[in-house]
Scaffold this motif. Structure first.
Motif, PDB file in Angstrom:
ATOM      1  N   GLY A  64       2.354   1.689  -3.422  1.00  0.00           N
ATOM      2  CA  GLY A  64       1.358   2.227  -4.353  1.00  0.00           C
ATOM      3  C   GLY A  64       1.090   3.698  -4.129  1.00  0.00           C
ATOM      4  O   GLY A  64       0.929   4.464  -5.093  1.00  0.00           O
ATOM      5  N   LEU A  65       1.055   4.115  -2.872  1.00  0.00           N
ATOM      6  CA  LEU A  65       0.811   5.531  -2.575  1.00  0.00           C
ATOM      7  C   LEU A  65       1.972   6.407  -3.026  1.00  0.00           C
ATOM      8  O   LEU A  65       1.774   7.517  -3.542  1.00  0.00           O
ATOM      9  CB  LEU A  65       0.563   5.709  -1.072  1.00  0.00           C
ATOM     10  CG  LEU A  65      -0.761   5.146  -0.543  1.00  0.00           C
ATOM     11  CD1 LEU A  65      -0.830   5.274   0.972  1.00  0.00           C
ATOM     12  CD2 LEU A  65      -1.948   5.870  -1.189  1.00  0.00           C
ATOM     13  N   THR A  89       0.830  -1.208   0.000  1.00  0.00           N
ATOM     14  CA  THR A  89       0.000   0.000   0.000  1.00  0.00           C
ATOM     15  C   THR A  89       0.863   1.256   0.000  1.00  0.00           C
ATOM     16  O   THR A  89       0.597   2.224  -0.727  1.00  0.00           O
ATOM     17  CB  THR A  89      -0.920  -0.003   1.243  1.00  0.00           C
ATOM     18  OG1 THR A  89      -1.813  -1.107   1.150  1.00  0.00           O
ATOM     19  CG2 THR A  89      -1.732   1.286   1.321  1.00  0.00           C
ATOM     20  N   LEU A  90       1.920   1.249   0.802  1.00  0.00           N
ATOM     21  CA  LEU A  90       2.831   2.402   0.843  1.00  0.00           C
ATOM     22  C   LEU A  90       3.531   2.592  -0.500  1.00  0.00           C
ATOM     23  O   LEU A  90       3.704   3.733  -0.970  1.00  0.00           O
ATOM     24  CB  LEU A  90       3.858   2.212   1.952  1.00  0.00           C
ATOM     25  CG  LEU A  90       3.304   2.196   3.387  1.00  0.00           C
ATOM     26  CD1 LEU A  90       4.404   1.881   4.380  1.00  0.00           C
ATOM     27  CD2 LEU A  90       2.651   3.540   3.709  1.00  0.00           C
ATOM     28  N   THR A 148      -3.215  -4.616   0.300  1.00  0.00           N
ATOM     29  CA  THR A 148      -3.804  -4.792   1.633  1.00  0.00           C
ATOM     30  C   THR A 148      -4.864  -5.888   1.606  1.00  0.00           C
ATOM     31  O   THR A 148      -4.945  -6.723   2.517  1.00  0.00           O
ATOM     32  CB  THR A 148      -4.434  -3.474   2.109  1.00  0.00           C
ATOM     33  OG1 THR A 148      -3.420  -2.469   2.203  1.00  0.00           O
ATOM     34  CG2 THR A 148      -5.075  -3.641   3.478  1.00  0.00           C
ATOM     35  N   THR A 165      -2.792  -0.877  -6.922  1.00  0.00           N
ATOM     36  CA  THR A 165      -1.746  -1.617  -6.212  1.00  0.00           C
ATOM     37  C   THR A 165      -1.793  -1.313  -4.720  1.00  0.00           C
ATOM     38  O   THR A 165      -1.665  -2.213  -3.883  1.00  0.00           O
ATOM     39  CB  THR A 165      -0.358  -1.265  -6.773  1.00  0.00           C
ATOM     40  OG1 THR A 165      -0.311  -1.598  -8.160  1.00  0.00           O
ATOM     41  CG2 THR A 165       0.743  -2.005  -6.033  1.00  0.00           C
ATOM     42  N   ALA A 166      -2.014  -0.029  -4.394  1.00  0.00           N
ATOM     43  CA  ALA A 166      -2.050   0.386  -2.998  1.00  0.00           C
ATOM     44  C   ALA A 166      -3.172  -0.316  -2.229  1.00  0.00           C
ATOM     45  O   ALA A 166      -2.972  -0.795  -1.107  1.00  0.00           O
ATOM     46  CB  ALA A 166      -2.217   1.904  -2.914  1.00  0.00           C
ATOM     47  N   MET A 174      -2.999   3.394  -7.504  1.00  0.00           N
ATOM     48  CA  MET A 174      -3.986   3.300  -6.429  1.00  0.00           C
ATOM     49  C   MET A 174      -4.501   1.870  -6.283  1.00  0.00           C
ATOM     50  O   MET A 174      -4.748   1.386  -5.168  1.00  0.00           O
ATOM     51  CB  MET A 174      -5.157   4.248  -6.718  1.00  0.00           C
ATOM     52  CG  MET A 174      -6.088   4.452  -5.533  1.00  0.00           C
ATOM     53  SD  MET A 174      -5.215   5.254  -4.144  1.00  0.00           S
ATOM     54  CE  MET A 174      -6.529   5.336  -2.931  1.00  0.00           C
TER      55      MET A 174
END
Length: 256
Positions: free
Chosen positions: A161-162, A158-159, A186, A181-182, A179
């Motif tokens: 992706g962000l 998530t990190l 999770t 992927t982010a 987004m």
């Protein structure tokens, strides 16, 4: 085959996939980079934590969770009653000739036939049981650790992706994939942990408890054969390991 395990996995996957279909396109939930981060990262960290042979043994044990029926403690009681009858009719030495796939039972029969004392038999078999518990704990711990690692790698994805999304704000076409992927990493991490790794660890623990009960039945049965060699007393003693509603009567076990 363990129907409960198969039914649990199949129903869980069906309900999750069904909910996805009802809510939209399932292709929106497929993200290869996210799977690489969570699946690959969890496996790599697990290999870093454990020896390769332990990880291999864990996945092999997981296969047996689905392919092998659980052992019935009543069978262990029946086996010990049968051994008791053999020893009464033909003598304790006859137990050394018993053919069995169980190394534990073979060892117990050998100790009885050799005329070992109660303490020697008990200590030797308890050591076997404790060793089995430790080996099985490591196998269970592999999946417990993977159940911890996969959500952590989900958050890591998530990190990632962000970061990718924020670094490409000037390119709107790149925001959507980043987004996805982010969010999906999770999702993958939580799914793998709660749907696969932790339930498998729990199932392996339950199988270990059942196997230990069977071994303790054999242990106490061996001591009883050496002490009094009475099938009725043996049955009453060993059947105490089994729940009353699951306990089979002695007449179903005699002569098997």
């Amino acid at each position: 085959m363990d129907i409960a395990s198969l039914l649990g996995i199949a129903s869980g996957i069906f309900l999750i996939v069904g909910a996805i279909f009802l809510g939209g396109d399932i292709h929106n939930f497929i993200n290869i980079p996210g799977l690489m981060i969570v699946g690959g990262g969890s496996l790599a960290t697990t290999l870093l934590t454990f020896q390769f042979r332990d990880v291999f043994a864990a996945f092999k044990a997981a296969y047996f969770v689905f392919s092998k029926e659980k052992e019935d403690p009543n069978e262990a009681v029946a086996i010990m009653i049968s051994l008791c009858q053999i020893s009464r009719r033909q003598g304790l030495l006859e137990l050394s000739k018993i053919e069995t796939d169980s190394g534990f039972l073979k060892k117990a029969c050998g100790l009885i036939a050799d005329g070992s004392s109660n303490d020697v038999i008990r200590n030797a078999l308890i050591t076997e049981i404790e060793s089995l518990k430790m080996r099985h704990f490591i196998v269970q711990d592999v999946f417990r650790k993977m159940g911890i690692y996969s959500p952590a790698f989900g958050m890591l994805g998530t990190l990632i992706g962000l970061v990718q999304m924020l670094s490409n704000l000037q390119e709107p076409s790149q925001i959507g994939p980043a987004m996805a992927t982010a969010l999906l990493t999770t999702f993958y991490g939580s799914l793998m942990s709660t749907m696969f790794f932790l339930p498998i660890a729990g199932k392996l623990k339950a199988r270990t408890i059942l196997e230990v009960i069977n071994l303790e039945i054999m242990l106490e049965g061996s001591i009883s054969i050496l002490d009094n060699n009475n099938p009725v007393i043996l049955y009453e003693k060993l059947s105490s390991f089994i729940s009353a509603r699951l306990r089979k009567p002695m007449k179903e076990m005699v002569g098997r």
